[in-house]
Write an enzyme that holds these catalytic residues in place. Sequence first.
Site, PDB file in Angstrom:
ATOM      1  N   HIS A   1      27.016  29.887  59.621  1.00 43.93           N
ATOM      2  CA  HIS A   1      27.667  31.092  59.072  1.00 43.93           C
ATOM      3  C   HIS A   1      28.590  31.763  60.088  1.00 43.93           C
ATOM      4  O   HIS A   1      29.519  32.485  59.715  1.00 43.93           O
ATOM      5  CB  HIS A   1      26.589  32.075  58.606  1.00 43.93           C
ATOM      6  CG  HIS A   1      27.016  32.949  57.478  1.00 43.93           C
ATOM      7  ND1 HIS A   1      28.341  33.205  57.183  1.00 43.93           N
ATOM      8  CD2 HIS A   1      26.303  33.650  56.559  1.00 43.93           C
ATOM      9  CE1 HIS A   1      28.414  34.016  56.140  1.00 43.93           C
ATOM     10  NE2 HIS A   1      27.210  34.293  55.751  1.00 43.93           N
TER      11      HIS A   1
ATOM     12  N   LYS B   1      29.689  32.829  32.065  1.00 44.79           N
ATOM     13  CA  LYS B   1      30.898  33.634  32.263  1.00 44.79           C
ATOM     14  C   LYS B   1      31.611  33.932  30.948  1.00 44.79           C
ATOM     15  O   LYS B   1      32.092  35.067  30.738  1.00 44.79           O
ATOM     16  CB  LYS B   1      31.849  32.894  33.216  1.00 44.79           C
ATOM     17  CG  LYS B   1      33.155  33.614  33.487  1.00 44.79           C
ATOM     18  CD  LYS B   1      34.069  32.771  34.366  1.00 44.79           C
ATOM     19  CE  LYS B   1      35.424  33.438  34.546  1.00 44.79           C
ATOM     20  NZ  LYS B   1      36.354  32.589  35.330  1.00 44.79           N
TER      21      LYS B   1
ATOM     22  N   LEU C   1      33.632  42.552  30.394  1.00 37.54           N
ATOM     23  CA  LEU C   1      32.955  42.989  31.605  1.00 37.54           C
ATOM     24  C   LEU C   1      33.207  41.958  32.705  1.00 37.54           C
ATOM     25  O   LEU C   1      33.292  40.760  32.428  1.00 37.54           O
ATOM     26  CB  LEU C   1      31.449  43.114  31.360  1.00 37.54           C
ATOM     27  CG  LEU C   1      31.023  44.097  30.264  1.00 37.54           C
ATOM     28  CD1 LEU C   1      29.530  43.978  29.995  1.00 37.54           C
ATOM     29  CD2 LEU C   1      31.383  45.528  30.651  1.00 37.54           C
ATOM     30  N   HIS C   2      33.313  42.432  33.939  1.00 38.08           N
ATOM     31  CA  HIS C   2      33.541  41.499  35.049  1.00 38.08           C
ATOM     32  C   HIS C   2      32.254  40.730  35.322  1.00 38.08           C
ATOM     33  O   HIS C   2      31.189  41.345  35.540  1.00 38.08           O
ATOM     34  CB  HIS C   2      33.979  42.258  36.303  1.00 38.08           C
ATOM     35  CG  HIS C   2      34.538  41.356  37.366  1.00 38.08           C
ATOM     36  ND1 HIS C   2      33.762  40.482  38.080  1.00 38.08           N
ATOM     37  CD2 HIS C   2      35.813  41.185  37.827  1.00 38.08           C
ATOM     38  CE1 HIS C   2      34.503  39.817  38.941  1.00 38.08           C
ATOM     39  NE2 HIS C   2      35.755  40.225  38.802  1.00 38.08           N
TER      40      HIS C   2
ATOM     41  N   ASP D   1      30.988  39.106  37.901  1.00 36.50           N
ATOM     42  CA  ASP D   1      30.275  39.399  39.142  1.00 36.50           C
ATOM     43  C   ASP D   1      29.588  40.757  39.067  1.00 36.50           C
ATOM     44  O   ASP D   1      28.417  40.895  39.438  1.00 36.50           O
ATOM     45  CB  ASP D   1      31.224  39.370  40.340  1.00 36.50           C
ATOM     46  CG  ASP D   1      30.527  39.816  41.612  1.00 36.50           C
ATOM     47  OD1 ASP D   1      29.547  39.159  42.006  1.00 36.50           O
ATOM     48  OD2 ASP D   1      30.929  40.832  42.201  1.00 36.50           O
TER      49      ASP D   1
ATOM     50  N   TYR E   1      23.193  44.560  49.589  1.00 30.96           N
ATOM     51  CA  TYR E   1      24.426  44.098  50.234  1.00 30.96           C
ATOM     52  C   TYR E   1      25.076  43.068  49.324  1.00 30.96           C
ATOM     53  O   TYR E   1      24.425  42.125  48.871  1.00 30.96           O
ATOM     54  CB  TYR E   1      24.074  43.452  51.581  1.00 30.96           C
ATOM     55  CG  TYR E   1      25.199  42.712  52.280  1.00 30.96           C
ATOM     56  CD1 TYR E   1      25.866  43.289  53.355  1.00 30.96           C
ATOM     57  CD2 TYR E   1      25.571  41.431  51.887  1.00 30.96           C
ATOM     58  CE1 TYR E   1      26.885  42.608  54.014  1.00 30.96           C
ATOM     59  CE2 TYR E   1      26.591  40.737  52.538  1.00 30.96           C
ATOM     60  CZ  TYR E   1      27.240  41.335  53.598  1.00 30.96           C
ATOM     61  OH  TYR E   1      28.245  40.652  54.238  1.00 30.96           O
TER      62      TYR E   1
ATOM     63  N   THR F   1      28.783  40.714  49.360  1.00 33.99           N
ATOM     64  CA  THR F   1      29.954  40.353  50.142  1.00 33.99           C
ATOM     65  C   THR F   1      31.236  40.655  49.383  1.00 33.99           C
ATOM     66  O   THR F   1      31.380  40.290  48.217  1.00 33.99           O
ATOM     67  CB  THR F   1      29.925  38.851  50.474  1.00 33.99           C
ATOM     68  OG1 THR F   1      28.694  38.537  51.108  1.00 33.99           O
ATOM     69  CG2 THR F   1      31.085  38.476  51.375  1.00 33.99           C
TER      70      THR F   1
ATOM     71  N   THR G   1      34.800  39.658  55.913  1.00 37.42           N
ATOM     72  CA  THR G   1      34.084  40.336  54.828  1.00 37.42           C
ATOM     73  C   THR G   1      33.932  41.828  55.083  1.00 37.42           C
ATOM     74  O   THR G   1      34.024  42.304  56.212  1.00 37.42           O
ATOM     75  CB  THR G   1      32.666  39.753  54.651  1.00 37.42           C
ATOM     76  OG1 THR G   1      31.901  39.988  55.844  1.00 37.42           O
ATOM     77  CG2 THR G   1      32.719  38.273  54.337  1.00 37.42           C
TER      78      THR G   1
END
Length: 535
Positions: free
Chosen positions: A248, A327, A335-336, A338, A360, A362, A373
């Site tokens: 990462h 999706k 609606l989005h 995510d 949290y 990102t 990010t």
Amino acid sequence: MFLVEKWWEKYAYLSLREPLVPFYSMAGVANWEDSPVPLSHHKSLSYASLYSYYLVEFWKLLREQKMKPNQNAEKLFFTMKNFRNIFNSTRHPGVQIDSMKTYFKTEDEGHCPSHVVVLAQGRMFVFDALDPSGQPITPPEWESNFKHILCQCEEKGPGQGVSALTGENRSKWAKNREWLEALSMKNANNLMLIDTAMFVLILENGSVDCETAVIHRSLCGDPQNRWVDKSLNMIFFENSVVGAICDHAQYDGMVSIQTFHYVYLAICEIKGKWDGNGTIRDLPLPKELEFDLDPNLHQEISRIGEAPTDSKFSPIFSRENFYIYGKDFISKHKLHPDSFIQMVLQLAYYRLHGRPAPTYETATTRNFYNGRTETVRPCTFEAIEWVKAMLNDKTSEIERRALLEKAINKHDKLMKQGKANAGCDRHLFGLQCIAMEKGLETPEIFKDSAWTKSGGGGNFILSTSLVGYTPMGGCVAPMCLDGYGCFYNICSQSIHFSISAWRGSSESSSSKFGNSIRKSLMAMKRTLEASHSKL
């Protein structure tokens, strides 16, 4: 000039001392339902060969600078710097702090190493992934090399297992690496070959029976078959399943996801079967890398292999595949996707634990120079107001729908701010770093209990990230003992969650959280359909 970019690398990644796996590395996993080849023990090396070939094709695209730069929804170009770090890159352990090294170069910049390292049964082998003319060797040639390696392993038995040293505490590994390198020039040359290699390939013993097992074996598998310092370890199981370990520190999840998706689409295009030249040329055979070891290092390798697992920080994973909708259904309700899934997670956590979770998510800032990010905090007042309405039998579906839209609108706004570098977390992180490096007293905000309770200082209970709208998924460990890691990929007709929790937690459970996610997804479907019919 103060650069948050460098501080982020230093304090969020390189100065951390725990082992990279399972604490900090990302695992790669894909939806089995969308596999481009049937799961088969008889064709596992063929699939590994195809995958490796197209991975080198992607490396070649980057070398030739033929890959179209990424753009966001507003058609703003993204920085592509992270793509320099997925190949020919490594993390170098340090006693106090690690460093990142990349040997990747574009063709305009000059020569770039083109060899790969293969790990199998505690042994290491190296060969060139390009032929003498500079073109990628073919899948049949890859397969021939893999067969040669496995034959060598069968004849010789288990190898030295030097790779296990990389899975240690970073300071301990730094001292062992320094000792290993100083023992002989051969050792130093071997380490350089590994550091500069395109990537590491692992021919894993055994099969996996589910996607959850892919994640677990990737991050918790045999340490003698993992060189976790490398930016990219590809793991090939015996039943034509692939996993991955990604560093990462070198790049964010979407870089590896895009790389894997390219390979996936390329294999789909040929329907999982190589139809090119089948001739296997007389190319150099893979060469085994053997190290000069002294009693001290033999003892260290044995100690690591025999060391009991810390049950408290042993991760438990759960890969949850939801096929009721995806999706398309969410987008149909304007609606989005995510934002919708973030509300799913809020409801799922509250339903299971009876309280909100500092969360949290990102937000990419790659439309800025060298951007990475920012943090979005989805646990808003609006989200919790809606969650309580969903759990209150007296609230109508119309009211729930209105509160959901309000919560999603708030989340959309926060995400937009995060992507514009207008969030609060990286700004506060930068101020904290300035105070620390100038020897100033820690500002009061970072001493306030509300800072920790809200997730500050790496205390987010839910650590989440969307990893795109493809069959490619990923997973990370939780940030804190009683937390969860939750990556998710959203497909047209399905949604996939990779959930992690620590075994030592008396509160969290990856499987129970997965079940709560399913219940929340179904409850939200009922809300959308019932409210829609009454409009």
